[in-house]
Design a protein around this motif. Structure first.
Motif, PDB file in Angstrom:
ATOM      1  N   THR A 140       0.825  -1.218   0.000  1.00 27.21           N
ATOM      2  CA  THR A 140       0.000   0.000   0.000  1.00 27.21           C
ATOM      3  C   THR A 140       0.856   1.263   0.000  1.00 27.21           C
ATOM      4  N   ARG A 141       2.171   1.114   0.010  1.00 28.53           N
ATOM      5  CA  ARG A 141       3.044   2.291  -0.051  1.00 28.53           C
ATOM      6  C   ARG A 141       3.096   2.830  -1.490  1.00 28.53           C
ATOM      7  N   ASP A 142       3.560   4.057  -1.637  1.00 33.69           N
ATOM      8  CA  ASP A 142       3.686   4.659  -2.965  1.00 33.69           C
ATOM      9  C   ASP A 142       4.904   4.129  -3.702  1.00 33.69           C
ATOM     10  N   PRO A 143       4.810   3.940  -5.021  1.00 36.09           N
ATOM     11  CA  PRO A 143       3.619   4.070  -5.871  1.00 36.09           C
ATOM     12  C   PRO A 143       2.732   2.835  -5.763  1.00 36.09           C
ATOM     13  N   GLN A 144       1.546   3.006  -5.159  1.00 37.00           N
ATOM     14  CA  GLN A 144       0.700   1.859  -4.835  1.00 37.00           C
ATOM     15  C   GLN A 144       0.255   1.100  -6.080  1.00 37.00           C
ATOM     16  N   TRP A 145      -0.019   1.843  -7.180  1.00 40.01           N
ATOM     17  CA  TRP A 145      -0.503   1.170  -8.389  1.00 40.01           C
ATOM     18  C   TRP A 145       0.537   0.182  -8.911  1.00 40.01           C
ATOM     19  N   LEU A 146       1.831   0.573  -8.801  1.00 43.33           N
ATOM     20  CA  LEU A 146       2.900  -0.303  -9.290  1.00 43.33           C
ATOM     21  C   LEU A 146       3.139  -1.466  -8.330  1.00 43.33           C
ATOM     22  N   LEU A 147       3.278  -1.159  -7.042  1.00 41.89           N
ATOM     23  CA  LEU A 147       3.530  -2.215  -6.064  1.00 41.89           C
ATOM     24  C   LEU A 147       2.357  -3.192  -5.998  1.00 41.89           C
ATOM     25  N   GLY A 148       1.118  -2.644  -6.075  1.00 43.30           N
ATOM     26  CA  GLY A 148      -0.053  -3.514  -6.040  1.00 43.30           C
ATOM     27  C   GLY A 148      -0.112  -4.443  -7.233  1.00 43.30           C
ATOM     28  N   GLY A 149       0.191  -3.919  -8.422  1.00 38.87           N
ATOM     29  CA  GLY A 149       0.186  -4.754  -9.619  1.00 38.87           C
ATOM     30  C   GLY A 149       1.254  -5.834  -9.565  1.00 38.87           C
ATOM     31  N   LEU A 150       2.439  -5.467  -9.094  1.00 36.13           N
ATOM     32  CA  LEU A 150       3.534  -6.443  -9.005  1.00 36.13           C
ATOM     33  C   LEU A 150       3.216  -7.552  -8.011  1.00 36.13           C
ATOM     34  N   ILE A 151       2.670  -7.174  -6.857  1.00 33.51           N
ATOM     35  CA  ILE A 151       2.412  -8.207  -5.838  1.00 33.51           C
ATOM     36  C   ILE A 151       1.246  -9.099  -6.254  1.00 33.51           C
ATOM     37  N   THR A 152       0.252  -8.544  -6.980  1.00 38.38           N
ATOM     38  CA  THR A 152      -0.871  -9.379  -7.444  1.00 38.38           C
ATOM     39  C   THR A 152      -0.382 -10.434  -8.430  1.00 38.38           C
ATOM     40  N   PHE A 153       0.442 -10.010  -9.410  1.00 38.29           N
ATOM     41  CA  PHE A 153       0.986 -10.986 -10.354  1.00 38.29           C
ATOM     42  C   PHE A 153       1.881 -11.989  -9.631  1.00 38.29           C
ATOM     43  N   HIS A 154       2.710 -11.491  -8.723  1.00 35.84           N
ATOM     44  CA  HIS A 154       3.632 -12.359  -7.981  1.00 35.84           C
ATOM     45  C   HIS A 154       2.859 -13.440  -7.216  1.00 35.84           C
ATOM     46  N   VAL A 155       1.779 -13.039  -6.556  1.00 33.75           N
ATOM     47  CA  VAL A 155       0.990 -13.995  -5.765  1.00 33.75           C
ATOM     48  C   VAL A 155       0.314 -15.020  -6.682  1.00 33.75           C
TER      49      VAL A 155
END
Length: 293
Positions: A140-155
């Motif tokens: 949820t840290r910035d840039p959230q859109w990038l970190l969120g997308g990376l962790i979703t694919f990773h999971v």
């Protein structure tokens, strides 16, 4: 940090570990069924109780995680069953993550129980479960859109890999099924040769953006635990490479003891995954991401 605070961190980490194991197992076994339909209904039917059981455990653990947070807020065990405190716990990112995961797990349960809706329910359920991990914690840290997308694919990629271990193990147990197990394992290996590099790239990019460089890997406590996790991931990769280049060809050639050796390797791989998940749960519960200098 008080003793009770340490206890809350430990309970939260163990609960996270159960969520990781059960969610990834439930999602992964169904994704494997979609990704490799030639594994057959026999294997899918045999693993349905495992998928349903894992989903129910994930649902219970997600609810218990909210109760743990409520108790942590009050620093009192009574807070875990206090409706007012539980409502407060659900108002933040933990609530958004829990609601999303529960809906996703409900879809996974539907997919495991009813064949006609299996494909759409699995896809939407898997994406929601994976996305739930991007709604709380470090993603949820910035840039959230990038970190969120990376962790979703990773999971999603990790769940598919981890979830494939049980079907492959089951295939290798079938009487006279070593050739079929080798064929499916070979197909999975070809898929993994594409998925795994992307998984590694997503994980590395996530860590780099989160830490704002690589130096914190050895200069901070967070970075050192993360480095430990990376070392265990290397072990998982080594076992997977052994399967692809040694044990699967032995299965295909119907070599002596090929089945037991392949199954033993899968057990070692599952144990290494357990250590990766345990380290992740410990890291995201007990350590703070270092601030950029």
């Amino acid at each position: 940090m008080s003793d009770i605070a340490n206890i809350w961190s430990l309970v939260a980490a163990v609960t996270k570990l159960v969520i990781y194991l059960s969610s990834f197992l439930a999602v992964g076994t169904l994704l494997f069924r979609l990704g490799l339909p030639k594994a057959g209904y026999e294997v899918a039917d045999a693993l349905r109780p495992l998928a349903i059981g894992a989903t129910l455990v994930a649902i219970a653990a997600t609810a218990f995680r909210v109760m743990v947070q409520a108790g942590r807020l009050m620093d009192d065990w009574a807070g875990m069953v206090d409706p007012a405190i539980i409502v407060i716990s659900l108002q933040g990112p933990l609530g958004e993550s829990s609601y999303t995961r529960l809906v996703g797990l409900a879809l996974i349960l539907l997919a495991a129980s009813f064949r006609p809706v299996r494909a759409p329910a699995t896809l939407f359920g898997a994406i929601m479960v994976a996305g739930s991990f991007a709604l709380t914690g470090h993603a949820t840290r910035d840039p959230q859109w990038l970190l969120g997308g990376l962790i979703t694919f990773h999971v999603l990629a990790v769940a598919y890999w981890f979830g494939a271990l049980a079907p492959l193990y089951r295939l290798a147990l079938l009487e006279g099924g070593t050739t079929r197990a080798a064929e499916i394992a070979d197909r999975f290996g070809k898929q993994a040769s594409i998925i795994v590099p992307m998984l590694i790239l997503a994980g590395a990019a996530f860590a780099y953006v989160l830490l704002d460089g690589i130096e914190p890997l050895w200069t901070t406590a967070y970075g050192r635990v993360l480095t430990m996790k990376i070392a265990i991931v290397v072990i998982v990769l080594a076992i997977a490479a052994l399967n692809k280049w040694r044990f699967v060809p032995a299965l295909s050639a119907n070599a002596v003891q090929a089945g037991p050796r392949f199954r033993r390797s899968l057990r070692y791989e599952a144990a290494a995954f357990f250590l990766v998940f345990a380290t992740t749960a410990f890291l995201t519960t007990s350590f703070t991401v270092p601030e950029a200098s």
